[in-house]
Design an enzyme around this catalytic site. Structure first.
Site, mmCIF file in Angstrom:
data_model
loop_
_atom_site.group_PDB
_atom_site.id
_atom_site.type_symbol
_atom_site.label_atom_id
_atom_site.label_comp_id
_atom_site.label_asym_id
_atom_site.label_seq_id
_atom_site.Cartn_x
_atom_site.Cartn_y
_atom_site.Cartn_z
ATOM 1 N N ALA A 1 0.852 -1.186 0.000
ATOM 2 C CA ALA A 1 0.000 0.000 0.000
ATOM 3 C C ALA A 1 0.890 1.238 0.000
ATOM 4 C CB ALA A 1 -0.900 -0.001 1.221
ATOM 5 N N GLY B 1 -0.523 -5.039 0.931
ATOM 6 C CA GLY B 1 -1.767 -4.942 0.184
ATOM 7 C C GLY B 1 -1.713 -5.653 -1.152
ATOM 8 N N GLU C 1 -2.410 -9.215 -0.352
ATOM 9 C CA GLU C 1 -3.828 -9.271 0.034
ATOM 10 C C GLU C 1 -4.731 -9.213 -1.194
ATOM 11 O OE1 GLU C 1 -4.240 -7.408 4.414
ATOM 12 O OE2 GLU C 1 -3.231 -6.104 2.979
ATOM 13 N N GLU D 1 3.684 -5.914 7.432
ATOM 14 C CA GLU D 1 3.076 -4.806 8.176
ATOM 15 C C GLU D 1 3.586 -4.646 9.602
ATOM 16 O OE1 GLU D 1 0.092 -5.626 4.872
ATOM 17 O OE2 GLU D 1 1.494 -6.773 6.115
#
Length: 260
Positions: A66, A112, A115, A135
């Site tokens: 992200a 992300g 994900e 993360e």
């Protein structure tokens, strides 16, 4: 339709979405998530599209994570809304899409990015791909479904290790743990995904949509997957695709599914 951060190409019965932020290693920001949702929504409505492939531009990254600069100074409340909206807008949306989505993981799929790949219905990786959820090294946890989908795919122990160490898994290890279905060279990645999409396209898109719902139901705590399957199985018998599929089988010819 034109998009700011993605490219969409349609050919035959498939579509390819390319996340196009090469200078940011295709990192996901809010604008890209919005672009992706709009593209997936439009393609899912297009009855000529039987399968969708999603990949990243260049050879370095599918999605390297992200865009941290967007949320580094968020409050708890804003972070909660970011995760909630992102899951609803893109990650859960893709997982529950009735059109099959194949992730062509070319290079890094981190945070992300992994994900997003896990939200797709299955994954094909290039041999230089590396996957992980880093993360906790930033003092946060995965917020777009990573703590839920990774254990479903690789098992609780491996998922716990990946999340807690913030380590990366290479393509071959990802294959051995069931995180990806195939590992090929970068040159072979898109041709294999196209081949798989073509195989999918030969089948009933209506039945595939019901199959996606039934499979996903088995991973929801508040849903009886077997009952969901029974319901979906019954509904298939009321479709034109079922009539065509059974007629074609009995008449020993190739089915031409109407998609209804």
């Amino acid at each position: 339709m034109s998009y700011e951060n993605i490219l969409v190409e349609q050919k035959d019965s498939r579509a390819v979405i390319t996340i196009n932020r090469p200078t940011k290693l295709n990192a996901l920001n809010k604008a890209t998530i919005k672009d992706l949702q709009e593209a997936f929504k439009a393609l899912d409505k297009d009855k000529t599209v039987k399968a969708i492939i999603i990949t990243g531009s260049g050879e370095k990254a599918f999605v390297a994570g992200a865009d941290i600069s967007e949320f580094a100074h968020f409050s708890e409340r804003k972070a909660h809304k970011l995760s909630e909206k992102g899951q609803e807008q893109l990650f859960s949306f893709v997982e529950n899409l009735s059109t099959p989505v194949i992730a062509a993981v070319n290079g890094f799929a981190l945070g992300g990015g992994l994900e997003l790949a896990m939200a797709c219905h299955f994954r094909v990786a290039s041999d230089n791909a590396k996957m992980g959820l880093p993360e906790v090294s930033l003092g946060v946890i995965p917020g777009y479904g990573g703590t839920q989908r990774l254990p479903q795919l690789v098992g609780k122990g491996i998922a716990m290790e990946m999340i807690m160490t913030a380590g990366m898994m290479d393509a071959q290890k990802a294959l051995s743990h069931g995180l990806v279905n195939y590992v090929v060279t970068q040159d072979e990645l898109m041709p294999l995904c196209v081949k798989l999409a073509s195989k999918i396209s030969n089948n009933s898109s209506v039945a595939i949509g019901y199959a996606i719902k039934a499979v996903n139901a088995g991973f929801k705590n508040d849903v009886d997957g077997y009952k969901a399957e029974i319901k979906a199985f019954g509904k298939c018998f009321g479709t034109e695709d079922f009539k065509e599929g059974t007629s074609a089988f009995l008449e020993k010819r190739k089915a031409e599914f109407p998609g209804s």
